[in-house]
Write an enzyme that holds these catalytic residues in place. Structure first.
Site, PDB file in Angstrom:
ATOM      1  CG  HIS A   1      -2.037   0.971   1.128  1.00 11.37           C
ATOM      2  ND1 HIS A   1      -3.269   0.750   1.691  1.00 11.37           N
ATOM      3  CD2 HIS A   1      -2.125   2.201   0.540  1.00 11.37           C
ATOM      4  CE1 HIS A   1      -4.059   1.778   1.460  1.00 11.37           C
ATOM      5  NE2 HIS A   1      -3.377   2.674   0.773  1.00 11.37           N
TER       6      HIS A   1
ATOM      7  NE  ARG B   1       0.756  11.287  -2.932  1.00 11.76           N
ATOM      8  CZ  ARG B   1      -0.400  11.018  -2.345  1.00 11.76           C
ATOM      9  NH1 ARG B   1      -1.374  10.480  -3.063  1.00 11.76           N
ATOM     10  NH2 ARG B   1      -0.598  11.295  -1.077  1.00 11.76           N
TER      11      ARG B   1
ATOM     12  CG  ASN C   1      -4.380   7.821  -4.705  1.00 18.05           C
ATOM     13  OD1 ASN C   1      -3.388   7.128  -4.876  1.00 18.05           O
ATOM     14  ND2 ASN C   1      -4.572   8.548  -3.614  1.00 18.05           N
TER      15      ASN C   1
ATOM     16  CG  ASP D   1      -6.080   3.695  -1.086  1.00 14.63           C
ATOM     17  OD1 ASP D   1      -6.769   3.482  -0.074  1.00 14.63           O
ATOM     18  OD2 ASP D   1      -5.003   4.307  -1.058  1.00 14.63           O
TER      19      ASP D   1
ATOM     20  CG  HIS E   1      -6.278   2.378   5.239  1.00 18.86           C
ATOM     21  ND1 HIS E   1      -7.665   2.344   5.224  1.00 18.86           N
ATOM     22  CD2 HIS E   1      -5.920   3.023   4.095  1.00 18.86           C
ATOM     23  CE1 HIS E   1      -8.110   2.938   4.145  1.00 18.86           C
ATOM     24  NE2 HIS E   1      -7.076   3.354   3.443  1.00 18.86           N
TER      25      HIS E   1
ATOM     26  CG  ASP F   1      -2.443   4.829   3.414  1.00 15.72           C
ATOM     27  OD1 ASP F   1      -2.277   5.089   2.205  1.00 15.72           O
ATOM     28  OD2 ASP F   1      -3.403   5.285   4.074  1.00 15.72           O
TER      29      ASP F   1
ATOM     30  CG  PHE G   1      -7.326  12.951   5.089  1.00 19.78           C
ATOM     31  CD1 PHE G   1      -7.568  12.932   6.446  1.00 19.78           C
ATOM     32  CD2 PHE G   1      -8.342  13.389   4.240  1.00 19.78           C
ATOM     33  CE1 PHE G   1      -8.799  13.324   6.968  1.00 19.78           C
ATOM     34  CE2 PHE G   1      -9.572  13.786   4.738  1.00 19.78           C
ATOM     35  CZ  PHE G   1      -9.799  13.761   6.114  1.00 19.78           C
TER      36      PHE G   1
END
Length: 426
Positions: free
Chosen positions: A61, A65, A95, A154, A234, A307, A325
């Protein structure tokens, strides 16, 4: 070229105890593991007295980017951060901008990954839905053919249960795990931390635990119906963990992740509005910390996963409600777990090897890398007597959004060996 790692304390997933041994490496293979290896000529000898020699970590996880958010991180810097933390493989999240939702983007990110020092150890997931909007299924067949190893939106849940059901059916047919970010957005609203006494005292909107727990229950029920392998990402609450435990007891194909920050930190750490403690799911309560740690010890968590979510200082220097976040974790995970738990006898090395090296690879259908004769030389040397200071000079990630910034923790990753090649020695 041979290397002899002498007098090491070898860690294995099969035992909480360390075994004193010499380990001989030639090329990319371990050619000997014994209490005392002698008669070896032309070998570099590395004194491992007092050090832990353990299989390298694998993180399922990670937010690299790339593409589109390279000001935060890119695949190359993400790989270097991973090496710095003793991690030789990871799975990227989709993402990005654009999202990794078609075969072309999958191929592009994997091409970038292959140019790093751990290129063949980096994998990518693909989005469940186009643009991660939760409306229309992404090109799952094409992404699978291009090399995607998992499906996830995610950062967002798939709100529409019918869309998620169809995605699960595709994932089942392609034999891919589907990973769920569990959150009911309508319950989370504009929340920015755990809803409770601390959020009330700080005047910040909260995210209730039920936002995560209701979605966990829904997604497990859909997984039971479709027969997919569901991975819950998570997990942050004791009740959510309990729901997963009961599903496992019923034989449902569900696995789950625990992040180090959900073991170490809780909502009480946000007392001065420090955005380094802002993450989703949010930090919960001290009681959740204790319950999740016990769940890891008891085997209810399948994998440890960071994460790793880099953000720029500009983004994190906003007010708490406006800041994004996310927390970085690749470089801090192993030292922080040692400092807070292993050194105090609360966890043993066998659990770390099983949950942060072996099981993550198994979940991705990859071979494990135990330290045994004939095995691949992919391991790390950890020195419990040294300390690590997470300064800007030490960190390899582009982003520094971690509560451990400028803190010193007990323990250091001294060496990293990847398929026989020493990538790090300090």
């Amino acid at each position: 070229m041979k290397r002899l790692y002498r007098h090491a304390q070898v860690a294995s997933e099969d035992s909480p105890k360390l075994q004193t041994a010499d380990v001989l490496v030639e090329g990319d293979k371990i050619i000997g593991v014994a209490a005392n290896i002698t008669g070896v000529e032309n070998a570099e000898v590395i004194d491992c007295t007092g050090r832990i020699l353990m299989p390298a970590m694998f993180d399922i996880h990670v937010h690299a980017r790339e593409p589109g958010q390279e000001e935060k991180e890119n695949i190359a810097t993400c790989a270097e951060a991973a090496i710095n933390g003793g991690i030789t493989g990871f799975v990227m999240m989709p993402n990005t901008a654009p999202a990794i939702d078609n075969s072309g983007v999958v191929r592009s990110v994997l091409e970038s990954a292959r140019r790093t020092r751990i290129g063949s150890g980096i994998y990518t997931s693909g989005a469940i839905t186009k643009g991660r909007k939760g409306e229309e299924l992404a090109g799952i067949a094409g992404m699978k053919a291009a090399g995607a190893v998992m499906l996830t939106d995610d950062g967002f849940p798939v709100n529409n249960p019918q869309v998620l059901r169809r995605a699960m059916e595709y994932a089942r047919e392609f034999d891919m795990p589907l990973a769920s970010h569990c959150e009911v957005k309508e319950l989370s609203g504009k929340g920015c931390m755990h809803e409770g006494k601390i959020s009330y005292s700080l005047g910040l909107p909260g995210i209730p635990a039920i936002s995560e727990e209701i979605c966990i229950a829904r997604d497990i029920r859909l997984a039971e119906f479709t027969g997919v392998h569901l991975n819950i990402q998570h997990v942050s609450t004791e009740r959510g963990m309990g729901t997963i435990k009961r599903a496992k007891d019923r034989g449902i194909r569900v696995t789950c992740e625990i992040a180090p920050h959900h073991l170490i930190f809780n909502h009480e750490h946000i007392g001065d509005y420090d955005t380094h403690y802002k993450m989703n799911p949010p930090l919960r309560t001290p009681e959740d910390n204790a319950a999740l740690l016990q769940g890891l010890k008891d085997g209810w968590f399948d994998v440890i996963a960071t994460d790793h979510a880099p953000h720029t200082p500009f983004e994190k220097n906003q007010d708490f409600a406006s800041a994004p976040f996310g927390i970085t974790g690749l470089e801090t995970a192993l030292p922080s777990l040692f400092d807070r738990f292993i050194s105090k006898g609360l966890l043993d090395w066998g659990i770390i090897v099983k949950r942060y090296s072996a099981e993550p690879r198994r979940l991705m259908k990859l071979p494990t890398v135990p330290i045994k004769e004939g095995g691949i030389a992919e391991f790390i040397l950890f020195n419990p007597a040294r300390t690590t200071t997470f300064s800007r000079d030490f960190m390899k990630s582009k982003s520094l959004n971690t509560p451990f910034l400028d803190q010193t923790l007990q323990g250091m990753v001294e060496r990293v060996v990847y398929r026989g090649e020493e990538l790090l020695a300090r």
